[in-house]
Design a protein around this motif. Structure first.
Motif, PDB file in Angstrom:
ATOM      1  N   HIS A 204       3.942  10.025   5.913  1.00 19.47           N
ATOM      2  CA  HIS A 204       4.957   8.985   5.711  1.00 19.47           C
ATOM      3  C   HIS A 204       4.909   8.662   4.248  1.00 19.47           C
ATOM      4  N   PRO A 205       5.906   7.655   3.877  1.00 20.16           N
ATOM      5  CA  PRO A 205       5.892   7.249   2.431  1.00 20.16           C
ATOM      6  C   PRO A 205       4.592   6.624   2.247  1.00 20.16           C
ATOM      7  N   LEU A 206       4.436   6.384   0.841  1.00 23.92           N
ATOM      8  CA  LEU A 206       3.227   5.719   0.488  1.00 23.92           C
ATOM      9  C   LEU A 206       3.306   4.269   0.623  1.00 23.92           C
ATOM     10  N   ASN A 207       2.059   3.622   1.227  1.00 25.98           N
ATOM     11  CA  ASN A 207       1.990   2.291   1.333  1.00 25.98           C
ATOM     12  C   ASN A 207       2.059   1.608   0.110  1.00 25.98           C
ATOM     13  N   THR A 208       2.091   0.375  -0.091  1.00 27.63           N
ATOM     14  CA  THR A 208       2.304  -0.489  -1.457  1.00 27.63           C
ATOM     15  C   THR A 208       1.244  -0.152  -2.359  1.00 27.63           C
ATOM     16  N   ALA A 209      -0.122  -0.283  -1.879  1.00 29.47           N
ATOM     17  CA  ALA A 209      -1.212  -0.108  -2.784  1.00 29.47           C
ATOM     18  C   ALA A 209      -1.220   1.349  -3.250  1.00 29.47           C
ATOM     19  N   MET A 210      -0.862   2.272  -2.514  1.00 31.72           N
ATOM     20  CA  MET A 210      -0.802   3.657  -3.063  1.00 31.72           C
ATOM     21  C   MET A 210       0.329   3.916  -4.080  1.00 31.72           C
ATOM     22  N   SER A 211       1.570   3.147  -3.685  1.00 29.67           N
ATOM     23  CA  SER A 211       2.728   3.173  -4.696  1.00 29.67           C
ATOM     24  C   SER A 211       2.249   2.646  -5.971  1.00 29.67           C
ATOM     25  N   ALA A 212       1.735   1.605  -5.923  1.00 33.50           N
ATOM     26  CA  ALA A 212       1.299   0.952  -7.105  1.00 33.50           C
ATOM     27  C   ALA A 212       0.306   1.730  -7.935  1.00 33.50           C
ATOM     28  N   ALA A 213      -0.635   2.586  -7.340  1.00 32.87           N
ATOM     29  CA  ALA A 213      -1.351   3.197  -7.959  1.00 32.87           C
ATOM     30  C   ALA A 213      -0.897   4.242  -8.789  1.00 32.87           C
ATOM     31  N   LEU A 214       0.214   4.984  -8.200  1.00 31.08           N
ATOM     32  CA  LEU A 214       0.951   5.979  -8.525  1.00 31.08           C
ATOM     33  C   LEU A 214       1.431   5.626 -10.017  1.00 31.08           C
ATOM     34  N   LEU A 215       2.188   4.611  -9.878  1.00 26.48           N
ATOM     35  CA  LEU A 215       3.027   3.753 -10.908  1.00 26.48           C
ATOM     36  C   LEU A 215       1.803   3.571 -12.213  1.00 26.48           C
TER      37      LEU A 215
END
Length: 542
Positions: free
Chosen positions: A220-231
């Motif tokens: 599934h798409p990344l959750n908020t914490a993982m998305s923030a880490a990628l950014l």
């Protein structure tokens, strides 16, 4: 960890759960236990990157991984690619000098794996003579077994976009594949697909095996914490406010490819300024470059995706229906009225789009599950189709960029409103249509009034319509067992015909069990965000 696997740290945004499960299966396979895997997920969710992450951690002298990206191409191209990768990976496992040349691989392989190479030469002759396609595919799929018999090294066979095997010119290719899977105990298969619906249908009807069944893993798409880490990983030391970070996560929908492209473009702008803090203007410029400009990476990606929607006589209607969904028409009746077409024709297109995973269906509602693609369809594509300006492709974005700025302001207002107030607004948008959420079908009443009351912990939302009333407990944080008990008592004390717990921050296992025992509907973050997509609200980023 087994010696088959090399150790290296995981990044915060890597899907550690599925990665570890895949590595666990590879270790077990090396020890003689085979579990085939089907890895499914929508486009750009990182399936291929995940598999290459696995391959980078495998000691390639222990087994032979064969990765094939399957395209709708003739059998001879599929065959040459299959053979070339098999030979290359075999020589690598044997620690032989490598040259990326088919003839070199064939000649070098003949000295190391003569039996496998002899079988390959026979297949090559069959390909040239246009031999029976089904038999050629069968012989190709038999090569891993010959290779194991000759090298004693198990084979990890990976077919990316495996559903496309139906388009390589072989009748019933999955019959051949299933026959090989059942007897090849020393070949482990990983089947990957972004056509989730089609892949599940194939697995259920054509690859439902007596031996060698597939373990289904969904990415599934990344959750908020993982998305923030990628950014953060892309932007380095540059500071970004919570609002702007959450906005980028919302429009990118947690899709790693989009976050990577937007984050990299934003980082380039910050380095060029130089800027230590991300501003709203920088966010809009970075998004504009990748989304609106002719050579923007995401603009080209979405243009190709849209152009690929080609189904003979109904192509134009399909595209019109898709853009109508992006534009806020979410039922067949609304779209038919908008386009001036028959509901039956529109429904046929919607069902096609749903089968192709370009839209998702929930009851009578349809929505585009890729938020950034929906935005591109609504503002970028439509802007170009309706413009008389011949220079629009070279401009920064114009009205589309202005619309993105307006959406950012809308997102800021919605985020500031709070969870309970946002759900109150959502309830007010319900329009007396049937929806299906979490495998339950029910009517979304058009409420005459929607009230919000504060509770000791959280809020209670009450919607009233003739003959119907809803009561929804809105959790302000993760719901634990104690607070679940309080919420259920409040709901049971009402005369509502439908009782719901909205838990955007999630709930623990005991809280979920309590709610199920009390026969209370549970709306978690995915359910709430599907409602937001259907009623054109920004999704919750928590």
């Amino acid at each position: 960890m087994d010696q088959t696997i090399t150790k290296s740290p995981l990044k915060e945004y890597e899907n550690s759960e599925i990665l570890q499960q895949l590595l666990k299966r590879v270790v077990a396979f090396r020890k003689g236990y085979r579990q085939n895997i089907a890895l499914l997920g929508f486009k750009s969710t990182g399936k291929t990157a995940l598999i290459f992450n696995v391959l980078q951690r495998i000691k390639l002298t222990e087994l032979i991984p064969i990765y094939l990206s399957i395209k709708p191409k003739p059998l001879d191209q599929f065959g040459y690619n299959f053979i070339g990768v098999l030979l290359f990976q075999t020589l690598r496992a044997a620690e032989q000098p490598l040259v990326d040349d088919f003839q070199y691989l064939l000649e070098t392989g003949s000295a190391i794996i003569p039996r496998t190479t002899a079988a390959i030469q026979q297949i090559l002759r069959q390909l040239k003579s246009k031999y029976c396609p089904a038999d050629i595919l069968g012989e190709l799929l038999h090569l891993p077994q010959i290779l194991f018999d000759e090298t004693a090294k198990p084979v990890l066979m990976i077919f990316d976009e495996f559903h496309a095997m139906e388009q390589i010119g072989v009748p019933n290719p999955f019959l051949e594949l299933s026959n090989r899977i059942m007897v090849q105990k020393n070949t482990m298969y990983i089947l990957i697909s972004s056509a989730v619906s089609a892949a599940k249908e194939i697995l259920a009807t054509k690859l439902s095996l007596l031996f060698g069944n597939f373990e289904l893993m969904e990415l599934h798409p990344l959750n908020t914490a993982m998305s923030a880490a990628l950014l953060r990983d892309k932007m380095g030391e540059v500071d970004c406010s919570d609002l702007l970070r959450e906005f980028l996560i919302e429009i990118c929908g947690g899709i790693p490819f989009y976050l990577d492209v937007v984050g990299e473009q934003l980082a380039q702008y910050c380095r060029a300024q130089p800027a230590k803090t991300v501003s709203e203007a920088l966010v809009l410029c970075a998004c504009g470059d990748v989304l609106f400009k002719e050579h923007g990476i995401l603009n080209q990606y979405f243009t190709t995706r849209y152009a690929g929607l080609n189904e003979n006589s109904i192509t134009e209607l399909l595209r019109s229906v898709l853009t109508a969904v992006a534009d806020g028409r979410h039922t067949a009746a609304q779209i038919a009225k908008r386009l001036g077409r028959k509901s039956a024709d529109v429904s046929r297109c919607l069902n096609y789009l749903a089968a192709a995973d370009m839209v998702s269906k929930r009851g009578v509602y349809f929505f585009i599950n890729d938020r950034l693609f929906a935005y591109w369809l609504k503002f970028v594509l439509r802007n170009r189709q309706n413009s008389f300006n011949i220079e629009i492709y070279s401009e920064s974005g114009g009205s589309a960029e202005a619309a993105l700025g307006a959406y950012l302001q809308f997102f800021a207002r919605e985020t500031a409103a709070g969870c309970a107030q946002r759900l109150q607004s959502l309830f007010s948008a319900f329009d007396n249509a049937i929806i299906e959420l979490d495998n339950k079908r029910f009517l979304l009443p058009h409420f005459e009034s929607v009230s919000l009351k504060e509770a000791a912990w959280g809020h209670v939302l009450c919607g009233a319509a003739p003959g119907k009333s809803w009561s929804c407990f809105v959790c302000p944080a993760l719901l634990d067992e104690a607070h679940a008990g309080e919420a259920i008592l409040l709901l049971e004390g009402s005369s509502a015909t439908k009782k719901i717990i909205a838990a955007a921050w999630g709930m623990d296992a005991n809280a979920r069990l309590k709610a199920l025992e009390a026969k209370v509907l549970i709306w978690d973050l995915p359910v709430i965000n599907e409602l937001c997509a259907i009623f054109d609200r920004p999704c919750f980023v928590v």
